[in-house]
Scaffold this motif. Structure first.
Motif, PDB file in Angstrom:
ATOM      1  N   GLY A  60     -46.540  -8.346  -6.927  1.00 35.78           N
ATOM      2  CA  GLY A  60     -47.742  -9.164  -7.020  1.00 35.78           C
ATOM      3  C   GLY A  60     -47.513 -10.569  -7.553  1.00 35.78           C
ATOM      4  O   GLY A  60     -48.445 -11.356  -7.673  1.00 35.78           O
ATOM      5  N   MET A  61     -46.276 -10.890  -7.906  1.00 32.25           N
ATOM      6  CA  MET A  61     -45.920 -12.232  -8.355  1.00 32.25           C
ATOM      7  C   MET A  61     -45.048 -12.855  -7.269  1.00 32.25           C
ATOM      8  O   MET A  61     -44.063 -12.261  -6.833  1.00 32.25           O
ATOM      9  N   PHE A  62     -45.433 -14.043  -6.822  1.00 30.61           N
ATOM     10  CA  PHE A  62     -44.791 -14.644  -5.668  1.00 30.61           C
ATOM     11  C   PHE A  62     -43.988 -15.887  -6.025  1.00 30.61           C
ATOM     12  O   PHE A  62     -44.204 -16.519  -7.047  1.00 30.61           O
ATOM     13  N   HIS A  63     -43.070 -16.213  -5.138  1.00 27.44           N
ATOM     14  CA  HIS A  63     -42.235 -17.401  -5.252  1.00 27.44           C
ATOM     15  C   HIS A  63     -42.600 -18.301  -4.085  1.00 27.44           C
ATOM     16  O   HIS A  63     -42.423 -17.913  -2.930  1.00 27.44           O
ATOM     17  N   LEU A  64     -43.128 -19.495  -4.374  1.00 33.61           N
ATOM     18  CA  LEU A  64     -43.593 -20.391  -3.333  1.00 33.61           C
ATOM     19  C   LEU A  64     -42.819 -21.699  -3.307  1.00 33.61           C
ATOM     20  O   LEU A  64     -42.384 -22.203  -4.344  1.00 33.61           O
ATOM     21  N   LYS A  65     -42.666 -22.218  -2.106  1.00 35.50           N
ATOM     22  CA  LYS A  65     -42.103 -23.557  -1.909  1.00 35.50           C
ATOM     23  C   LYS A  65     -43.202 -24.400  -1.275  1.00 35.50           C
ATOM     24  O   LYS A  65     -43.730 -24.050  -0.217  1.00 35.50           O
ATOM     25  N   LEU A  66     -43.591 -25.490  -1.950  1.00 30.36           N
ATOM     26  CA  LEU A  66     -44.613 -26.394  -1.451  1.00 30.36           C
ATOM     27  C   LEU A  66     -43.944 -27.675  -0.965  1.00 30.36           C
ATOM     28  O   LEU A  66     -43.164 -28.283  -1.698  1.00 30.36           O
ATOM     29  N   ILE A  67     -44.237 -28.051   0.257  1.00 33.73           N
ATOM     30  CA  ILE A  67     -43.760 -29.318   0.797  1.00 33.73           C
ATOM     31  C   ILE A  67     -45.009 -30.164   1.022  1.00 33.73           C
ATOM     32  O   ILE A  67     -45.807 -29.884   1.911  1.00 33.73           O
ATOM     33  N   ILE A  68     -45.179 -31.160   0.165  1.00 31.92           N
ATOM     34  CA  ILE A  68     -46.418 -31.933   0.140  1.00 31.92           C
ATOM     35  C   ILE A  68     -46.158 -33.377   0.548  1.00 31.92           C
ATOM     36  O   ILE A  68     -45.311 -34.050  -0.038  1.00 31.92           O
ATOM     37  N   LYS A  69     -46.914 -33.830   1.538  1.00 31.47           N
ATOM     38  CA  LYS A  69     -46.904 -35.251   1.893  1.00 31.47           C
ATOM     39  C   LYS A  69     -48.217 -35.819   1.378  1.00 31.47           C
ATOM     40  O   LYS A  69     -49.297 -35.444   1.845  1.00 31.47           O
ATOM     41  N   SER A  70     -48.108 -36.681   0.377  1.00 26.88           N
ATOM     42  CA  SER A  70     -49.301 -37.230  -0.256  1.00 26.88           C
ATOM     43  C   SER A  70     -49.024 -38.636  -0.778  1.00 26.88           C
ATOM     44  O   SER A  70     -48.151 -38.825  -1.633  1.00 26.88           O
TER      45      SER A  70
END
Length: 86
Positions: free
Chosen positions: A41-51
């Motif tokens: 229930g605990m996740f590992h995320l990679k965010l690729i943000i163009k801002s």
């Protein structure tokens, strides 16, 4: 919560707090499957943000802004997060 629900929540929360031109979210939980601290229930995320908004800030301030938007999710559902800004 499953990963698809979490991704949708992350997209909505980031979009509400930050002007984002493009956002990609990758589930990297599989990379940590056999790690000692891995929890169901605990996740590992990679965010690729163009801002453009985040680009104007220094790395610490932009990271704080993302963490602030995802405060509850970081405490309850995200074990690890990688943030790449462009």
């Amino acid at each position: 919560m499953n990963i698809n629900e979490l991704i949708e929540i992350v997209k909505n929360k980031l979009g509400a707090k930050i002007v984002i031109q493009d956002l990609k979210i990758e589930d990297k939980s599989f990379l940590h499957k056999n790690h000692k601290g891995n929890q169901e229930g605990m996740f590992h995320l990679k965010l690729i943000i163009k801002s453009e908004e985040l680009k104007k800030l220094n790395k610490i301030e932009s990271t704080k802004k993302v963490y602030s938007a995802l405060d509850i999710e970081l405490k309850e559902h995200i074990h690890s997060i990688q943030i790449l800004l462009s």
